[in-house]
Design an enzyme around this catalytic site. Structure first.
Site, PDB file in Angstrom:
ATOM      1  N   ASN A  12       0.853  -1.182   0.000  1.00 24.78           N
ATOM      2  CA  ASN A  12       0.000   0.000   0.000  1.00 24.78           C
ATOM      3  C   ASN A  12       0.899   1.247   0.000  1.00 24.78           C
ATOM      4  OD1 ASN A  12      -1.444   2.264   1.018  1.00 24.78           O
ATOM      5  ND2 ASN A  12      -3.102   0.896   1.595  1.00 24.78           N
ATOM      6  N   ASP A  14      -0.075   4.484  -0.169  1.00 19.30           N
ATOM      7  CA  ASP A  14      -0.779   5.729   0.183  1.00 19.30           C
ATOM      8  C   ASP A  14       0.124   6.760   0.852  1.00 19.30           C
ATOM      9  OD1 ASP A  14      -3.114   4.508  -0.631  1.00 19.30           O
ATOM     10  OD2 ASP A  14      -3.883   4.169   1.396  1.00 19.30           O
ATOM     11  N   HIS A  15       0.979   6.266   1.767  1.00 17.30           N
ATOM     12  CA  HIS A  15       1.670   7.241   2.609  1.00 17.30           C
ATOM     13  C   HIS A  15       2.906   7.851   1.958  1.00 17.30           C
ATOM     14  CE1 HIS A  15      -1.385   6.945   5.490  1.00 17.30           C
ATOM     15  NE2 HIS A  15      -1.253   5.631   5.564  1.00 17.30           N
ATOM     16  N   ARG A  23       3.961  18.769   1.594  1.00 17.46           N
ATOM     17  CA  ARG A  23       4.650  19.953   1.102  1.00 17.46           C
ATOM     18  C   ARG A  23       4.041  20.505  -0.181  1.00 17.46           C
ATOM     19  NH1 ARG A  23       9.806  20.902   3.383  1.00 17.46           N
ATOM     20  NH2 ARG A  23       9.927  22.610   1.922  1.00 17.46           N
ATOM     21  N   HIS A  48      -5.526   3.666  -1.842  1.00 13.62           N
ATOM     22  CA  HIS A  48      -6.860   4.046  -1.343  1.00 13.62           C
ATOM     23  C   HIS A  48      -7.149   5.471  -1.798  1.00 13.62           C
ATOM     24  CE1 HIS A  48      -9.562   4.480   2.527  1.00 13.62           C
ATOM     25  NE2 HIS A  48     -10.211   4.769   1.411  1.00 13.62           N
ATOM     26  N   ARG A  50      -9.269   8.196  -1.219  1.00 17.94           N
ATOM     27  CA  ARG A  50     -10.267   8.647  -0.237  1.00 17.94           C
ATOM     28  C   ARG A  50     -11.095   9.775  -0.822  1.00 17.94           C
ATOM     29  NH1 ARG A  50      -8.867   6.761   5.294  1.00 17.94           N
ATOM     30  NH2 ARG A  50     -10.664   8.001   5.905  1.00 17.94           N
ATOM     31  N   ARG A  54      -6.881  12.879   0.619  1.00 16.01           N
ATOM     32  CA  ARG A  54      -5.822  13.340   1.538  1.00 16.01           C
ATOM     33  C   ARG A  54      -4.460  12.749   1.183  1.00 16.01           C
ATOM     34  NH1 ARG A  54      -7.473  10.267   7.113  1.00 16.01           N
ATOM     35  NH2 ARG A  54      -9.466  11.252   6.660  1.00 16.01           N
ATOM     36  N   GLU A  75      -8.604   0.614  -3.440  1.00 15.62           N
ATOM     37  CA  GLU A  75      -9.405   0.691  -2.214  1.00 15.62           C
ATOM     38  C   GLU A  75     -10.247   1.947  -2.251  1.00 15.62           C
ATOM     39  OE1 GLU A  75      -7.731   0.930   1.711  1.00 15.62           O
ATOM     40  OE2 GLU A  75      -6.350  -0.667   1.157  1.00 15.62           O
ATOM     41  N   THR A 106      -8.381   3.752   8.324  1.00 11.92           N
ATOM     42  CA  THR A 106      -9.624   2.991   8.224  1.00 11.92           C
ATOM     43  C   THR A 106      -9.873   2.253   9.536  1.00 11.92           C
ATOM     44  OG1 THR A 106      -9.077   2.686   5.899  1.00 11.92           O
ATOM     45  CG2 THR A 106     -10.881   1.369   6.784  1.00 11.92           C
ATOM     46  N   GLU A 156     -11.166  -9.194   3.003  1.00 11.74           N
ATOM     47  CA  GLU A 156      -9.906  -8.847   3.653  1.00 11.74           C
ATOM     48  C   GLU A 156     -10.222  -8.634   5.131  1.00 11.74           C
ATOM     49  OE1 GLU A 156      -7.238  -6.192   1.705  1.00 11.74           O
ATOM     50  OE2 GLU A 156      -6.342  -5.521   3.594  1.00 11.74           O
ATOM     51  N   HIS A 199      -3.736  -4.395   7.782  1.00 13.18           N
ATOM     52  CA  HIS A 199      -3.845  -3.197   8.621  1.00 13.18           C
ATOM     53  C   HIS A 199      -2.954  -3.343   9.842  1.00 13.18           C
ATOM     54  CE1 HIS A 199      -5.355   0.591  10.145  1.00 13.18           C
ATOM     55  NE2 HIS A 199      -5.883   0.745   8.954  1.00 13.18           N
ATOM     56  N   GLY A 200      -1.988  -2.428   9.938  1.00  9.10           N
ATOM     57  CA  GLY A 200      -1.127  -2.365  11.112  1.00  9.10           C
ATOM     58  C   GLY A 200      -0.050  -3.442  11.163  1.00  9.10           C
ATOM     59  N   HIS A 222       1.657   1.360   5.886  1.00  3.73           N
ATOM     60  CA  HIS A 222       2.228   2.422   6.712  1.00  3.73           C
ATOM     61  C   HIS A 222       3.584   2.038   7.313  1.00  3.73           C
ATOM     62  CE1 HIS A 222       2.494   4.912  10.423  1.00  3.73           C
ATOM     63  NE2 HIS A 222       2.189   5.841   9.558  1.00  3.73           N
TER      64      HIS A 222
HETATM   65  N1  PXP Z   1      -5.810  -3.089   3.846  1.00  5.51           N
HETATM   66  C1  PXP Z   1      -6.784  -2.137   3.863  1.00  5.51           C
HETATM   67  C2  PXP Z   1      -8.146  -2.510   3.367  1.00  5.51           C
HETATM   68  C3  PXP Z   1      -6.505  -0.833   4.319  1.00  5.51           C
HETATM   69  O1  PXP Z   1      -7.488   0.096   4.349  1.00  5.51           O
HETATM   70  C4  PXP Z   1      -5.194  -0.503   4.695  1.00  5.51           C
HETATM   71  C5  PXP Z   1      -4.872   0.891   5.118  1.00  5.51           C
HETATM   72  O2  PXP Z   1      -5.119   1.774   4.105  1.00  5.51           O
HETATM   73  C6  PXP Z   1      -4.221  -1.515   4.653  1.00  5.51           C
HETATM   74  C7  PXP Z   1      -4.563  -2.801   4.241  1.00  5.51           C
HETATM   75  C8  PXP Z   1      -2.803  -1.246   5.034  1.00  5.51           C
HETATM   76  O3  PXP Z   1      -2.717  -0.911   6.371  1.00  5.51           O
HETATM   77  P1  PXP Z   1      -1.350  -0.320   6.939  1.00  5.51           P
HETATM   78  O4  PXP Z   1      -1.088   0.934   6.185  1.00  5.51           O
HETATM   79  O5  PXP Z   1      -1.641  -0.113   8.383  1.00  5.51           O
HETATM   80  O6  PXP Z   1      -0.304  -1.369   6.682  1.00  5.51           O
END
Ligand code: PXP
Length: 250
Positions: A12, A14-15, A23, A48, A50, A54, A75, A106, A156, A199-200, A222
């Site tokens: 993922n 996203d970050h 910035r 994702h 959103r 963001r 996502e 999420t 998931e 997640h996490g 993340h």
């Molecule tokens: N799976 C889904 C469905 C999520 O929404 C996210 C977070 O966007 C992740 C996995 C990844 O989670 P993390 O960024 O905490 O590893």
């Protein structure tokens, strides 16, 4: 039951976009991260989009879909706007997640059981367009059964609570949550759903989730993007893969 072969790793990104947007500049570029993840052995890219944009933006999604050779897992919340974007981009997979503007990430799973008729109608055109539709849910059997009834291909399972308990050193509670994830994975699999989890997840907590035999894919973001600051994105992904593979091989 023994674990079934190689576990796929979706990255993922996203970050990377979070950092860029902090910035208002063009870097770091999430597309570059997607290509680097692919080169480091990722089996898929997850992003994702959103409602508030963001992190990932519409142009990121389109650019990533066009450039990568591995599957894109799109996502999003189950809104009309996102359905139209998914139908235009035609990603390999669409993962529906709950989305609240005020949340930092999420929180909790999608309430499929409480929104069954709408979600069944919502995913039909996505399935017709060839997307594998996934529901991001808790291990609650009611949510798993509703996901099967509406015709989702994948669930998931949300590993956020397990990850939080593990990080806080509440190991007995983490083990109980893991046991519920194991039961959920077996239940979903028995209903014909493909099982993913995420997640996490971190280097320290991934092994127990990777060891759940029915889990076919982990989506991790993340922690790996954070770790990339210290060790580089490619090496961080390779280390995660090594830890996942060690469990499956054992
Ligand atoms: N799976 C889904 C469905 C999520 O929404 C996210 C977070 O966007 C992740 C996995 C990844 O989670 P993390 O960024 O905490 O590893």
């Amino acid at each position: 039951m023994t674990a079934r072969g190689k576990l796929r790793l979706g990255i993922n990104i996203d970050h990377v976009a979070t950092l860029r947007n902090a910035r208002g500049s063009a870097w770091p570029d999430p597309l570059r991260a997607a290509l680097l993840a692919q080169a480091a052995g990722a089996d898929g890219i997850t992003a994702h989009l959103r409602e508030d944009r963001r992190h990932i933006r519409d142009a990121d999604m389109a650019a990533i879909k066009a450039a990568i050779d591995i599957p894109l897992n799109f996502e999003c919340g189950a809104t009309d706007e996102m359905q139209a974007i998914c139908l235009a981009i035609t990603p390999h997979a669409v993962c529906l997640v709950p989305e609240r503007r005020e949340e930092r990430t999420t929180e909790g799973g999608l309430d499929v059981a409480g929104d069954e008729a709408r979600l069944a109608a919502y995913i039909a055109p996505l399935r017709d367009a060839g997307a594998r539709v996934s529901m991001f849910i808790s291990h609650d059997p009611r949510q798993i059964e509703a996901s099967a009834r509406i015709g989702a291909a994948v669930v998931e399972l949300h590993t956020g609570l397990y990850s939080d308990l593990h990080a806080e050193g509440r190991l007995e509670e983490a083990e109980a949550e893991l046991e519920a994830l194991r039961r959920g994975a077996a239940h979903a699999d028995a209903l014909g759903l493909e099982v993913h989890a995420g997640h996490g997840l971190t280097f320290d907590n991934v092994a127990a989730v990777a060891a759940i035999p029915q889990v076919m894919e982990l989506n991790i973001g993340h922690f790996l993007i954070g770790e990339a600051v210290f060790m580089g994105l490619g090496p961080a992904i390779e280390e995660m893969r090594r830890r996942m593979d060690a469990v499956r091989a054992g």
